[in-house]
Design a protein around this motif. Structure first.
Motif, PDB file in Angstrom:
ATOM      1  N   ALA A 115      -1.000   5.047   4.568  1.00  0.00           N
ATOM      2  CA  ALA A 115      -0.499   3.781   4.700  1.00  0.00           C
ATOM      3  C   ALA A 115      -0.464   3.307   6.213  1.00  0.00           C
ATOM      4  O   ALA A 115      -0.811   2.354   6.656  1.00  0.00           O
ATOM      5  N   ARG A 116       0.123   4.158   6.803  1.00  0.00           N
ATOM      6  CA  ARG A 116       0.301   3.822   8.425  1.00  0.00           C
ATOM      7  C   ARG A 116      -1.106   4.228   8.946  1.00  0.00           C
ATOM      8  O   ARG A 116      -1.174   3.493  10.234  1.00  0.00           O
ATOM      9  N   ILE A 117      -1.822   5.218   8.674  1.00  0.00           N
ATOM     10  CA  ILE A 117      -3.249   5.046   9.416  1.00  0.00           C
ATOM     11  C   ILE A 117      -3.917   3.833   9.035  1.00  0.00           C
ATOM     12  O   ILE A 117      -4.637   3.323   9.858  1.00  0.00           O
ATOM     13  N   ARG A 118      -4.143   3.415   7.935  1.00  0.00           N
ATOM     14  CA  ARG A 118      -4.523   2.099   7.722  1.00  0.00           C
ATOM     15  C   ARG A 118      -4.105   1.044   8.136  1.00  0.00           C
ATOM     16  O   ARG A 118      -4.818   0.175   8.595  1.00  0.00           O
ATOM     17  N   THR A 119      -2.706   0.794   8.498  1.00  0.00           N
ATOM     18  CA  THR A 119      -2.433  -0.165   9.235  1.00  0.00           C
ATOM     19  C   THR A 119      -2.629  -0.300  10.636  1.00  0.00           C
ATOM     20  O   THR A 119      -2.954  -1.137  11.120  1.00  0.00           O
ATOM     21  N   GLU A 120      -2.679   0.982  11.322  1.00  0.00           N
ATOM     22  CA  GLU A 120      -3.017   1.213  12.390  1.00  0.00           C
ATOM     23  C   GLU A 120      -4.561   0.629  12.656  1.00  0.00           C
ATOM     24  O   GLU A 120      -5.013  -0.284  13.580  1.00  0.00           O
ATOM     25  N   GLN A 227     -11.809 -13.277  -7.630  1.00  0.00           N
ATOM     26  CA  GLN A 227     -12.504 -14.235  -7.058  1.00  0.00           C
ATOM     27  C   GLN A 227     -12.836 -13.851  -5.436  1.00  0.00           C
ATOM     28  O   GLN A 227     -12.845 -14.415  -4.402  1.00  0.00           O
ATOM     29  N   ALA A 228     -13.553 -12.661  -5.560  1.00  0.00           N
ATOM     30  CA  ALA A 228     -14.053 -11.744  -4.164  1.00  0.00           C
ATOM     31  C   ALA A 228     -14.708 -10.785  -4.871  1.00  0.00           C
ATOM     32  O   ALA A 228     -14.528 -10.364  -6.006  1.00  0.00           O
ATOM     33  N   PRO A 229     -15.680  -9.991  -4.002  1.00  0.00           N
ATOM     34  CA  PRO A 229     -16.453  -8.931  -4.240  1.00  0.00           C
ATOM     35  C   PRO A 229     -15.521  -7.782  -4.464  1.00  0.00           C
ATOM     36  O   PRO A 229     -15.943  -6.942  -5.486  1.00  0.00           O
ATOM     37  N   ALA A 230     -14.438  -7.471  -4.051  1.00  0.00           N
ATOM     38  CA  ALA A 230     -13.602  -6.533  -4.156  1.00  0.00           C
ATOM     39  C   ALA A 230     -12.204  -6.706  -3.940  1.00  0.00           C
ATOM     40  O   ALA A 230     -11.852  -7.890  -3.551  1.00  0.00           O
ATOM     41  N   ASP A 231     -11.190  -5.913  -3.998  1.00  0.00           N
ATOM     42  CA  ASP A 231      -9.912  -6.025  -3.951  1.00  0.00           C
ATOM     43  C   ASP A 231      -9.227  -4.785  -2.892  1.00  0.00           C
ATOM     44  O   ASP A 231      -8.799  -4.040  -3.437  1.00  0.00           O
ATOM     45  N   PRO A 232      -9.495  -4.858  -1.804  1.00  0.00           N
ATOM     46  CA  PRO A 232      -9.252  -3.874  -0.682  1.00  0.00           C
ATOM     47  C   PRO A 232      -7.706  -3.366  -0.653  1.00  0.00           C
ATOM     48  O   PRO A 232      -7.431  -2.159  -0.916  1.00  0.00           O
ATOM     49  N   ASP A 233      -6.872  -4.223  -0.746  1.00  0.00           N
ATOM     50  CA  ASP A 233      -5.390  -3.705  -0.734  1.00  0.00           C
ATOM     51  C   ASP A 233      -5.074  -3.161  -2.140  1.00  0.00           C
ATOM     52  O   ASP A 233      -4.389  -2.254  -2.188  1.00  0.00           O
ATOM     53  N   GLY A 234      -5.374  -3.861  -3.190  1.00  0.00           N
ATOM     54  CA  GLY A 234      -5.297  -3.148  -4.699  1.00  0.00           C
ATOM     55  C   GLY A 234      -6.121  -1.727  -4.831  1.00  0.00           C
ATOM     56  O   GLY A 234      -5.512  -0.825  -5.354  1.00  0.00           O
ATOM     57  N   ALA A 235      -7.217  -1.891  -4.222  1.00  0.00           N
ATOM     58  CA  ALA A 235      -7.962  -0.675  -4.218  1.00  0.00           C
ATOM     59  C   ALA A 235      -7.289   0.664  -3.448  1.00  0.00           C
ATOM     60  O   ALA A 235      -7.315   1.681  -3.781  1.00  0.00           O
ATOM     61  N   PHE A 236      -6.735   0.276  -2.454  1.00  0.00           N
ATOM     62  CA  PHE A 236      -5.672   1.296  -1.514  1.00  0.00           C
ATOM     63  C   PHE A 236      -4.558   1.958  -2.351  1.00  0.00           C
ATOM     64  O   PHE A 236      -4.483   2.989  -2.339  1.00  0.00           O
ATOM     65  N   GLU A 237      -3.842   0.783  -3.001  1.00  0.00           N
ATOM     66  CA  GLU A 237      -2.606   1.156  -3.784  1.00  0.00           C
ATOM     67  C   GLU A 237      -2.981   2.051  -4.915  1.00  0.00           C
ATOM     68  O   GLU A 237      -2.314   3.077  -4.962  1.00  0.00           O
ATOM     69  N   TYR A 238      -4.064   1.917  -5.625  1.00  0.00           N
ATOM     70  CA  TYR A 238      -4.431   2.668  -6.649  1.00  0.00           C
ATOM     71  C   TYR A 238      -4.899   3.942  -6.283  1.00  0.00           C
ATOM     72  O   TYR A 238      -4.722   4.979  -6.645  1.00  0.00           O
TER      73      TYR A 238
END
Length: 251
Positions: A115-120, A227-238
């Motif tokens: 999560a920290r790498i992604r946020t950075e 309502q979008a091609p994908a869900d990056p936030d949800g995909a990250f959590e999963y």
């Protein structure tokens, strides 16, 4: 490699390492006179500000010098090149990553690494343009690696497996951050809902449904749900939860 080039390469590498570890090395006696009004830290901070705002392709020694109110040639007294400046910038960004709290459960500590790498990366998208291969290690990146190892030392992995776990979590976070940044950039021009409102019906009309039964069904469900091609936030959590559970299962 010719001897002169070899010596030049060694000298350049030495200079970069000395700049990276400048706060740990003994001070060198300098010439008498007034101290410079700026420091290497100031130059690096200005570089980060410009790269965050304009992208790394517009980062130049001249642009940084202008930001600091200097002539371009004056900046070379602080950093020898743009490449050296970028190395220093990468390390400086990593310095903002504090230790992962030891009191967290092991699973949450491992998720925090990704999560920290992604946020950075989302906060500093230009980092994605810097090759991760053979990056020169400075104190901040070494300290972060130390913190990451400390966060998973007690889960039962070997030394090699700990390094591999951090690498896999970092790679996943990097790929997802790239998608999240692309999604944010596209949304700034046209919202995902607007994009899907136009493209969803068009795709349904031109795509032969019988040829792609699963892709059509799942794709439609995904598009309507997000309502979008994908869900990056949800995909990250999963994805990060699945990765961490798999790593812990092998520990």
């Amino acid at each position: 490699m010719p001897a002169d080039q070899d010596r030049d390469s060694i000298a350049a590498a030495t200079r970069i390492l000395e700049l990276l570890w400048r706060h740990s090395l003994p001070s060198k006696p300098g010439a008498r006179g007034p101290k410079p009004g700026l420091t290497v830290d100031d130059v690096v901070a200005a570089g980060i500000t410009l790269a965050d705002r304009d992208g790394i392709e517009k980062l130049t020694i001249r642009a940084v010098a202008t930001q600091l109110g200097l002539r371009a040639m004056s900046l070379y007294t602080y950093v020898p090149s743009k490449d050296a400046l970028i190395v220093l910038m990468v390390d400086a960004v990593a310095a903002a990553d504090p230790p992962i709290p030891a009191g967290l459960p092991a699973r949450e500590r491992m998720i925090a690494i990704a999560a920290r790498i992604r946020t950075e990366l989302i906060e500093h998208p230009w980092l994605l343009e810097v090759s991760p291969w053979r990056q020169v290690l400075g104190p901040a990146r070494m300290r972060r690696y130390e913190h990451q190892l400390a966060a998973i030392e007690d889960v039962g992995l070997s030394d090699l497996a700990m390094d591999r776990a951090i690498a896999v979590l970092t790679d996943f976070a990097t790929g997802n951050a790239r998608l999240a940044i692309a999604a944010a950039g596209a949304a700034a021009q046209l919202s995902d809902a607007q994009w899907w409102e136009v493209n969803g019906p068009l795709l349904a009309r031109v795509m032969p449904a019988g040829e792609f039964p699963l892709a059509g069904r799942v794709g439609t469900a995904v598009g309507e749900h997000y309502q979008a091609p994908a869900d990056p936030d949800g995909a990250f959590e999963y994805g990060v939860a699945t990765l961490v559970d798999g790593i812990l299962a092998d520990a």
